[in-house]
Write a protein that holds these residues in place. Structure first.
Motif, PDB file in Angstrom:
ATOM      1  N   HIS A  48     -28.494 -19.074  52.431  1.00 22.88           N
ATOM      2  CA  HIS A  48     -28.589 -18.420  53.486  1.00 22.88           C
ATOM      3  C   HIS A  48     -29.741 -19.006  54.480  1.00 22.88           C
ATOM      4  O   HIS A  48     -29.659 -18.657  55.675  1.00 22.88           O
ATOM      5  CB  HIS A  48     -29.779 -17.324  52.661  1.00 22.88           C
TER       6      HIS A  48
ATOM      7  N   ARG B 283     -27.103 -21.012  56.658  1.00 27.06           N
ATOM      8  CA  ARG B 283     -26.203 -19.459  57.294  1.00 27.06           C
ATOM      9  C   ARG B 283     -26.817 -19.338  58.700  1.00 27.06           C
ATOM     10  O   ARG B 283     -26.699 -18.748  59.965  1.00 27.06           O
ATOM     11  CB  ARG B 283     -25.900 -18.762  56.146  1.00 27.06           C
ATOM     12  N   ARG B 284     -28.394 -19.081  58.708  1.00 31.17           N
ATOM     13  CA  ARG B 284     -29.351 -18.437  59.508  1.00 31.17           C
ATOM     14  C   ARG B 284     -29.122 -19.886  60.654  1.00 31.17           C
ATOM     15  O   ARG B 284     -28.784 -18.930  62.192  1.00 31.17           O
ATOM     16  CB  ARG B 284     -30.458 -18.471  58.913  1.00 31.17           C
TER      17      ARG B 284
ATOM     18  N   GLU C 231     -25.635 -18.885  62.266  1.00 29.93           N
ATOM     19  CA  GLU C 231     -25.617 -17.987  63.216  1.00 29.93           C
ATOM     20  C   GLU C 231     -26.258 -17.977  64.525  1.00 29.93           C
ATOM     21  O   GLU C 231     -25.794 -17.184  65.271  1.00 29.93           O
ATOM     22  CB  GLU C 231     -25.831 -17.013  62.146  1.00 29.93           C
TER      23      GLU C 231
ATOM     24  N   PHE D 203     -19.328 -22.860  59.858  1.00 29.17           N
ATOM     25  CA  PHE D 203     -20.632 -22.820  58.703  1.00 29.17           C
ATOM     26  C   PHE D 203     -19.579 -22.645  56.710  1.00 29.17           C
ATOM     27  O   PHE D 203     -18.639 -22.348  56.848  1.00 29.17           O
ATOM     28  CB  PHE D 203     -21.223 -20.725  58.811  1.00 29.17           C
TER      29      PHE D 203
ATOM     30  N   PRO E  90     -19.507 -23.099  53.897  1.00 27.73           N
ATOM     31  CA  PRO E  90     -20.944 -22.925  52.354  1.00 27.73           C
ATOM     32  C   PRO E  90     -19.852 -23.736  50.798  1.00 27.73           C
ATOM     33  O   PRO E  90     -18.362 -23.809  50.512  1.00 27.73           O
ATOM     34  CB  PRO E  90     -20.957 -21.532  51.476  1.00 27.73           C
TER      35      PRO E  90
END
Length: 373
Positions: free
Chosen positions: A323, A326-327, A330, A341, A343
């Protein structure tokens, strides 16, 4: 304590009286680096690699040093970071003991190692030193900055503080700041070193080296660098064969996983300076992109001006959870950056970017090979 410098490492002098973020100054400081591939006529094919806490500048083998580098599977001719195309610069972090000025270096004012007299170190200082190195090599603008783990933090600081220095960024298993779990682990690592009597308030040498503290610190790190799933699959409850046991301590290693941790720790101790470990570990905990930029995290990321970015992480990473990547993605998307992004599935935790080139290699190669350049 001596420094540990690969044989082909070269050096760039930092400006005299190099200013540190928290008020200290360094005189006669230098940054260790290695290069791979050749610069183009316009030097517009440069890629900067910023490392994690422990690596040196020797990312890959090359004619001047054929020894395998710490990212051997990823950097080289025809590899994901293709040195047939890219002029790759890998710098050793300021504060390290692998050639760049750090606590193990000689203080020009005293002629003795800095030890704890080394100024307070920040990730921003590492970034500024790397930026100076790039410019000193005649590169006005990087094609890409690649940063993994602590190197990803350094990359964000560099991109924020030197906004015109790079066109793109690959962020791997990194974060805008450390989470409490990572801070807690590193706090225990530092405590293990400092509580070893031979640490002696940072005054040790090769004959009185805090080996036990460094061994414990490295074992703690190794546990968090991989995932519980990998430990299960790789070692299970397998026991060390009786003939391979090396001690008679009734509480010594009896399981294969214990033997692995002991082996990895022994490889590390005496090849890394304890004070450098303390300084670099603490600067990771203290880094916060928002605080560094004087704004919110999202505003700081949106203010970074790039053409493209690739942000990669793995679900099994407990030190830099997915996460956090992801931050970053974003936040960069909130500005003008075209961001992907990604994963990835890997059981190998935070160290996946070092050992799982089959997963990390293809997206990095694709990002660096597309025709937008």
């Amino acid at each position: 304590m001596r420094e540990f410098i690969p044989p082909a490492t070269r050096f760039i002098d930092l400006p005299d009286r190099f200013p540190m973020r928290d008020g200290g100054l360094l005189r006669g400081a230098r940054i260790a680096y290695e290069t791979f591939g050749r610069p183009s006529a316009r030097r517009d094919n440069a890629v900067l690699i910023l490392t994690g806490l422990s690596p040196d500048a020797h990312a890959a083998s090359h004619p001047d040093d054929p020894a395998p580098g710490w990212w051997e599977a990823m950097v080289g001719p025809g590899k994901p970071v293709d040195t047939d195309r890219w002029y790759v610069i890998c710098v050793n972090s300021l504060g390290s003991c692998k050639g760049s000025t750090g606590p193990a270096s000689l203080d020009p004012d005293t002629g003795a190692p800095y030890g704890l007299a080394f100024p307070e170190l920040a990730v921003e200082d590492i970034a500024d030193a790397a930026a100076h190195t790039v410019r000193a090599l005649g590169v006005e603008r990087l094609a890409c900055v690649i940063g993994a783990s602590m190197g990803g933090m350094t990359a964000l600081a560099l991109l924020s503080r030197h906004p015109e220095l790079a066109r793109s960024h690959i962020s791997i298993s990194s974060a805008v700041h450390a989470l409490p779990f990572a801070i807690a682990v590193r706090s225990l690592q530092r405590e293990a070193i400092r509580r070893d009597p031979l640490w002696n308030e940072g005054r040790y040498d090769a004959t009185a080296y805090p080996r036990h503290g460094m061994t414990t610190a490295r074992k703690l790190g190794m546990i968090t660098y991989r995932s519980a799933q990998e430990w299960d699959v790789r070692f299970g409850r397998n026991r060390i064969a009786e003939e391979h046991r090396t001690d008679q301590d009734p509480f010594g290693p009896r399981f294969d996983v214990e033997g692995y941790l002991e082996f990895q720790a022994r490889r590390f101790v005496h090849h890394f300076d304890p004070n450098s470990y303390l300084y670099l570990s603490r600067c990771m905990d203290r880094f916060d992109l928002a605080t560094s930029s004087g704004t919110t995290t999202e505003a700081a990321l949106a203010a970074i001006r790039l053409e493209k970015a690739l942000v990669i992480g793995v679900e099994t990473d407990t030190l830099f959870p997915l996460h956090q990547q992801r931050r970053i993605a974003e936040g960069l998307s909130g500005g003008s950056t075209d961001v992907e992004f990604l994963p990835l599935e890997s059981t190998q935790g935070h160290d996946a970017f070092l050992v799982d080139s089959g997963s990390f290699g293809p997206p990095v190669a694709k990002f660096l090979s597309v025709d937008w350049w």
